[in-house]
Design a protein around this motif. Structure first.
Motif, PDB file in Angstrom:
ATOM      1  N   SER A 101     106.076  12.225  61.360  1.00 27.82           N
ATOM      2  CA  SER A 101     105.080  11.381  62.002  1.00 27.82           C
ATOM      3  C   SER A 101     103.739  11.569  61.322  1.00 27.82           C
ATOM      4  O   SER A 101     103.465  12.609  60.725  1.00 27.82           O
ATOM      5  N   ASP A 102     102.907  10.546  61.412  1.00 35.78           N
ATOM      6  CA  ASP A 102     101.578  10.657  60.837  1.00 35.78           C
ATOM      7  C   ASP A 102     100.541  10.260  61.882  1.00 35.78           C
ATOM      8  O   ASP A 102     100.887  10.015  63.041  1.00 35.78           O
ATOM      9  N   ARG A 103      99.293  10.168  61.495  1.00 34.74           N
ATOM     10  CA  ARG A 103      98.229   9.905  62.458  1.00 34.74           C
ATOM     11  C   ARG A 103      98.289   8.514  63.057  1.00 34.74           C
ATOM     12  O   ARG A 103      97.622   8.216  64.037  1.00 34.74           O
ATOM     13  N   LYS A 104      99.107   7.628  62.481  1.00 35.59           N
ATOM     14  CA  LYS A 104      99.265   6.282  63.020  1.00 35.59           C
ATOM     15  C   LYS A 104     100.447   6.172  63.981  1.00 35.59           C
ATOM     16  O   LYS A 104     100.642   5.129  64.596  1.00 35.59           O
ATOM     17  N   THR A 105     101.245   7.219  64.099  1.00 34.72           N
ATOM     18  CA  THR A 105     102.358   7.205  65.044  1.00 34.72           C
ATOM     19  C   THR A 105     101.802   7.003  66.454  1.00 34.72           C
ATOM     20  O   THR A 105     100.860   7.676  66.858  1.00 34.72           O
ATOM     21  N   VAL A 106     102.396   6.058  67.179  1.00 32.17           N
ATOM     22  CA  VAL A 106     101.928   5.751  68.528  1.00 32.17           C
ATOM     23  C   VAL A 106     102.737   6.591  69.520  1.00 32.17           C
ATOM     24  O   VAL A 106     103.964   6.599  69.474  1.00 32.17           O
ATOM     25  N   LEU A 107     102.053   7.310  70.397  1.00 28.27           N
ATOM     26  CA  LEU A 107     102.709   8.154  71.392  1.00 28.27           C
ATOM     27  C   LEU A 107     102.730   7.441  72.743  1.00 28.27           C
ATOM     28  O   LEU A 107     101.724   6.849  73.148  1.00 28.27           O
ATOM     29  N   PHE A 108     103.872   7.506  73.415  1.00 28.22           N
ATOM     30  CA  PHE A 108     104.033   6.937  74.735  1.00 28.22           C
ATOM     31  C   PHE A 108     104.383   8.050  75.701  1.00 28.22           C
ATOM     32  O   PHE A 108     105.337   8.793  75.467  1.00 28.22           O
ATOM     33  N   ALA A 109     103.620   8.194  76.760  1.00 30.95           N
ATOM     34  CA  ALA A 109     103.897   9.188  77.797  1.00 30.95           C
ATOM     35  C   ALA A 109     104.711   8.482  78.897  1.00 30.95           C
ATOM     36  O   ALA A 109     104.229   7.553  79.511  1.00 30.95           O
ATOM     37  N   LEU A 110     105.946   8.938  79.084  1.00 27.93           N
ATOM     38  CA  LEU A 110     106.835   8.345  80.078  1.00 27.93           C
ATOM     39  C   LEU A 110     107.148   9.403  81.123  1.00 27.93           C
ATOM     40  O   LEU A 110     108.017  10.248  80.929  1.00 27.93           O
TER      41      LEU A 110
END
Length: 115
Positions: A101-110
């Motif tokens: 992953s890099d700094r553009k990876t989008v994180l989703f909190a589920l």
């Protein structure tokens, strides 16, 4: 005659100046790829969830995200207050690093709590 329930999603706008955002309320939104249409463009996404919520919703969310991100991964954390610690945070870091992953990876909190 039975009334047909209104299943149209509703939007509640949270007004915080530059940090304002909408909250969508409705049926089936988690698994609907259109729900995620306005999200940042990126190559990859990571869904961070816990072992209570994941079996209920993670497959639907990940499937819906597939149309927006080439790579969709998930990390499933243990649930409960005892897991709100650095070890659990490091599990997220390890998952991100192992998937390049890099700094553009989008994180989703589920989920809530630990997530």
């Amino acid at each position: 005659m039975t009334a047909i329930p209104d299943i149209t999603p509703h939007t509640v706008q949270i007004e915080l100046g530059e940090r304002s955002y909408p909250i969508l309320i409705g049926t089936g939104l988690l698994g609907d790829s259109a729900t995620y249409a306005g999200l940042p463009q990126a190559h990859s996404a990571m869904v961070v969830t816990n072992d209570t919520v994941a079996p209920l919703y993670a497959d639907a969310v990940c499937a819906a995200l597939q149309s927006h991100y080439r790579q969709v991964d998930r990390v499933v954390l243990p649930d409960g207050e005892a897991h709100k610690d650095w070890t659990t945070l490091n599990q997220i870091f390890d998952a991100l690093l192992s998937r390049a992953s890099d700094r553009k990876t989008v994180l989703f909190a589920l989920g809530g709590g630990v997530v």
